[in-house]
Scaffold this motif. Structure first.
Motif, PDB file in Angstrom:
ATOM      1  N   ARG A  11      47.616  41.512  60.344  1.00 27.39           N
ATOM      2  CA  ARG A  11      48.188  40.769  59.209  1.00 27.39           C
ATOM      3  C   ARG A  11      49.714  40.790  59.268  1.00 27.39           C
ATOM      4  NH1 ARG A  11      45.134  39.974  54.470  1.00 27.39           N
ATOM      5  NH2 ARG A  11      46.942  40.523  53.240  1.00 27.39           N
ATOM      6  N   GLN A  12      50.294  41.967  59.461  1.00 24.57           N
ATOM      7  CA  GLN A  12      51.751  42.077  59.492  1.00 24.57           C
ATOM      8  C   GLN A  12      52.336  41.331  60.686  1.00 24.57           C
ATOM      9  OE1 GLN A  12      53.496  43.424  56.868  1.00 24.57           O
ATOM     10  NE2 GLN A  12      55.119  42.322  57.910  1.00 24.57           N
ATOM     11  N   GLN A  13      51.671  41.412  61.831  1.00 24.83           N
ATOM     12  CA  GLN A  13      52.166  40.693  63.005  1.00 24.83           C
ATOM     13  C   GLN A  13      52.095  39.181  62.791  1.00 24.83           C
ATOM     14  OE1 GLN A  13      50.929  42.008  66.868  1.00 24.83           O
ATOM     15  NE2 GLN A  13      50.964  44.164  66.261  1.00 24.83           N
ATOM     16  N   LEU A  14      51.048  38.723  62.134  1.00 18.24           N
ATOM     17  CA  LEU A  14      50.950  37.291  61.824  1.00 18.24           C
ATOM     18  C   LEU A  14      52.026  36.885  60.823  1.00 18.24           C
ATOM     19  CD1 LEU A  14      47.066  36.976  61.679  1.00 18.24           C
ATOM     20  CD2 LEU A  14      48.579  35.864  63.365  1.00 18.24           C
ATOM     21  N   PHE A  15      52.271  37.728  59.819  1.00 15.62           N
ATOM     22  CA  PHE A  15      53.335  37.440  58.848  1.00 15.62           C
ATOM     23  C   PHE A  15      54.690  37.359  59.558  1.00 15.62           C
ATOM     24  CE2 PHE A  15      51.025  39.562  55.005  1.00 15.62           C
ATOM     25  CZ  PHE A  15      50.240  38.440  54.860  1.00 15.62           C
ATOM     26  N   ASP A  16      54.961  38.325  60.423  1.00 12.68           N
ATOM     27  CA  ASP A  16      56.245  38.331  61.134  1.00 12.68           C
ATOM     28  C   ASP A  16      56.381  37.101  62.025  1.00 12.68           C
ATOM     29  OD1 ASP A  16      56.787  40.733  59.868  1.00 12.68           O
ATOM     30  OD2 ASP A  16      56.343  41.978  61.626  1.00 12.68           O
ATOM     31  N   LEU A  62      53.573  36.091  48.961  1.00 12.34           N
ATOM     32  CA  LEU A  62      53.515  37.243  48.060  1.00 12.34           C
ATOM     33  C   LEU A  62      54.084  38.497  48.724  1.00 12.34           C
ATOM     34  CD1 LEU A  62      50.033  36.593  46.442  1.00 12.34           C
ATOM     35  CD2 LEU A  62      52.290  36.302  45.357  1.00 12.34           C
ATOM     36  N   ASP A  63      53.819  38.655  50.019  1.00 14.77           N
ATOM     37  CA  ASP A  63      54.366  39.793  50.759  1.00 14.77           C
ATOM     38  C   ASP A  63      55.886  39.731  50.807  1.00 14.77           C
ATOM     39  OD1 ASP A  63      53.859  42.097  52.789  1.00 14.77           O
ATOM     40  OD2 ASP A  63      55.191  40.710  53.876  1.00 14.77           O
ATOM     41  N   ARG A  64      56.426  38.570  51.129  1.00 17.85           N
ATOM     42  CA  ARG A  64      57.880  38.438  51.245  1.00 17.85           C
ATOM     43  C   ARG A  64      58.548  38.485  49.867  1.00 17.85           C
ATOM     44  NH1 ARG A  64      56.399  40.140  55.823  1.00 17.85           N
ATOM     45  NH2 ARG A  64      57.198  39.089  57.662  1.00 17.85           N
ATOM     46  N   ALA A  65      57.884  37.968  48.844  1.00 20.16           N
ATOM     47  CA  ALA A  65      58.430  38.049  47.483  1.00 20.16           C
ATOM     48  C   ALA A  65      58.487  39.500  47.028  1.00 20.16           C
ATOM     49  CB  ALA A  65      57.585  37.213  46.523  1.00 20.16           C
ATOM     50  N   ALA A 102      63.973  29.858  53.052  1.00 19.65           N
ATOM     51  CA  ALA A 102      63.023  29.065  53.845  1.00 19.65           C
ATOM     52  C   ALA A 102      61.664  28.966  53.170  1.00 19.65           C
ATOM     53  CB  ALA A 102      62.879  29.678  55.241  1.00 19.65           C
ATOM     54  N   ILE A 103      61.297  29.979  52.388  1.00 20.31           N
ATOM     55  CA  ILE A 103      59.995  29.979  51.725  1.00 20.31           C
ATOM     56  C   ILE A 103      59.939  28.995  50.562  1.00 20.31           C
ATOM     57  CG2 ILE A 103      58.520  31.401  50.219  1.00 20.31           C
ATOM     58  CD1 ILE A 103      58.947  33.689  52.188  1.00 20.31           C
ATOM     59  N   ILE A 104      61.036  28.817  49.866  1.00 15.58           N
ATOM     60  CA  ILE A 104      61.036  27.962  48.669  1.00 15.58           C
ATOM     61  C   ILE A 104      60.572  26.543  48.973  1.00 15.58           C
ATOM     62  CG2 ILE A 104      62.475  26.972  46.831  1.00 15.58           C
ATOM     63  CD1 ILE A 104      64.042  29.706  46.948  1.00 15.58           C
ATOM     64  N   PRO A 105      61.076  25.868  50.020  1.00 13.69           N
ATOM     65  CA  PRO A 105      60.547  24.519  50.293  1.00 13.69           C
ATOM     66  C   PRO A 105      59.086  24.533  50.719  1.00 13.69           C
ATOM     67  CG  PRO A 105      62.380  25.030  51.784  1.00 13.69           C
ATOM     68  CD  PRO A 105      62.219  26.187  50.867  1.00 13.69           C
TER      69      PRO A 105
END
Length: 197
Positions: A11-16, A62-65, A102-105
């Motif tokens: 999960r973390q590797q996919l998020f990164d 949610l992770d990055r927030a 970058a997440i906002i758009p």
């Protein structure tokens, strides 16, 4: 594409990997294939951990927030020290870093993602912007209690002006983020009538 590659903490590797794609290619370039290619794994790995791509994106956001919480705590801990404008300038520069911007758009343009985020955080506003808004509002409230912001200051309006203005400054990323002077000018202008000298 490799199918037998073992990922530790997939999960973390996919998020990164998604974060790298998002920063490099923008929201339009963020696809499940791009993420798995970047992570160096088969596409099925993503679907083994998430119901679908929008579920993956919701968890990513949610992770990055949640990662903004440390920066929010730092802002809260700065109450009563330094200057109000200086603290907010530093905080906005950190809170509106490349990943949140970058997440906002991504959230704005994906209806299904917004719907899933609303389910995960009812009444929470737009993830990332909600965390930044809460941090700035909480900080201004603390400074008002300490007497460094005038007692009659409208914290909600100040917060909206700072967060909205900050977002506009940082969203216009070509050729890069604004310098500290531009952020400081926004902050001092918004706070001009409410910060006690």
């Amino acid at each position: 594409m490799p199918t037998g590659v073992h990922l530790r903490d997939a999960r973390q590797q996919l998020f990164d990997a998604a974060e790298r794609v998002l920063l490099r290619d923008g929201a339009g370039g963020l696809t499940s294939r791009a993420v798995t290619d970047e992570a160096g794994c088969a596409k099925g790995v993503l679907h083994r951990h998430f119901a679908d791509f929008d579920a993956f994106l919701a968890e990513l956001v949610l992770d990055r927030a949640a990662g903004l919480d440390a920066r929010a705590r730092t802002l809260g801990e700065s109450a009563g020290t330094g200057t109000v404008a200086g603290n907010l300038t530093d905080a906005l520069t950190g809170l509106f870093g490349p990943v949140p911007v970058a997440i906002i758009p991504l959230i704005t343009f994906r209806d299904e993602l917004r719907a899933r985020l609303r389910e995960a955080t009812p009444g929470g506003g737009i993830a990332v912007l909600a965390q930044i808004t809460a941090a700035v509002s909480g900080y201004l409230t603390q400074e008002r209690a300490l007497g460094r912001v005038s007692a009659g200051a409208d914290i909600d309006s100040l917060t909206l002006s700072l967060v909205g203005g900050g977002h506009l400054l940082f969203a216009d990323r070509d050729p890069g983020p604004p310098d500290a002077a531009a952020v400081g000018k926004l902050v001092t202008t918004v706070l001009a009538d409410v910060v006690r000298r």
